[in-house]
Design a protein around this motif. Structure first.
Motif, PDB file in Angstrom:
ATOM      1  N   GLU A 157       0.840  -1.204   0.000  1.00  9.85           N
ATOM      2  CA  GLU A 157       0.000   0.000   0.000  1.00  9.85           C
ATOM      3  C   GLU A 157       0.869   1.246   0.000  1.00  9.85           C
ATOM      4  N   HIS A 158       1.928   1.215   0.793  1.00  6.50           N
ATOM      5  CA  HIS A 158       2.857   2.341   0.866  1.00  6.50           C
ATOM      6  C   HIS A 158       3.483   2.580  -0.510  1.00  6.50           C
ATOM      7  N   ARG A 159       3.908   1.511  -1.182  1.00  6.82           N
ATOM      8  CA  ARG A 159       4.479   1.651  -2.525  1.00  6.82           C
ATOM      9  C   ARG A 159       3.465   2.251  -3.492  1.00  6.82           C
ATOM     10  N   GLU A 160       2.225   1.795  -3.408  1.00  5.46           N
ATOM     11  CA  GLU A 160       1.179   2.298  -4.301  1.00  5.46           C
ATOM     12  C   GLU A 160       0.917   3.785  -4.067  1.00  5.46           C
ATOM     13  N   ALA A 211       3.873   5.773  -5.464  1.00  4.94           N
ATOM     14  CA  ALA A 211       3.849   5.782  -6.926  1.00  4.94           C
ATOM     15  C   ALA A 211       2.759   6.722  -7.445  1.00  4.94           C
ATOM     16  N   ALA A 212       1.585   6.674  -6.843  1.00  8.62           N
ATOM     17  CA  ALA A 212       0.485   7.536  -7.283  1.00  8.62           C
ATOM     18  C   ALA A 212       0.811   9.012  -7.064  1.00  8.62           C
ATOM     19  N   ALA A 213       1.448   9.303  -5.936  1.00  5.22           N
ATOM     20  CA  ALA A 213       1.761  10.698  -5.619  1.00  5.22           C
ATOM     21  C   ALA A 213       2.873  11.263  -6.498  1.00  5.22           C
ATOM     22  N   LEU A 214       3.806  10.418  -6.895  1.00  2.00           N
ATOM     23  CA  LEU A 214       4.977  10.926  -7.598  1.00  2.00           C
ATOM     24  C   LEU A 214       4.934  10.748  -9.105  1.00  2.00           C
ATOM     25  N   THR A 215       3.932  10.072  -9.625  1.00  2.00           N
ATOM     26  CA  THR A 215       3.862   9.874 -11.072  1.00  2.00           C
ATOM     27  C   THR A 215       2.673  10.589 -11.696  1.00  2.00           C
TER      28      THR A 215
END
Length: 78
Positions: free
Chosen positions: A31-34, A37-41
């Motif tokens: 969840e942390h990775r997701e 990724a959502a915030a930075l891409t």
């Protein structure tokens, strides 16, 4: 792949992360990775000038002229 260690996270945020992970059927780490990724891409936000420059040319200034009215303009800031 690199590892990322985040220290000093508020307990309430960790709890919220774990709850959100369960709701999405993932581990807290996934969840942390997701979230990262959502915030930075995300697509780059365009500047106001870029938005204005992208507006198409439509009509002439006369098309947008205000109709003259004898009524007093509304006082919206009082």
């Amino acid at each position: 792949m690199a590892d990322l260690l985040v220290r000093g996270i508020d307990d309430a945020l960790v709890k919220a992360l774990k709850e959100q992970a369960v709701a999405h059927g993932r581990s807290a780490e996934a969840e942390h990775r997701e979230i990262l990724a959502a915030a930075l891409t995300r697509p780059r936000r365009r500047s106001f000038a870029e938005v204005l420059a992208s507006m198409p040319e439509v009509g002439t200034d006369a098309d947008f002229a205000r109709a003259q009215s004898s009524a007093e303009a509304p006082r919206v800031f009082d």
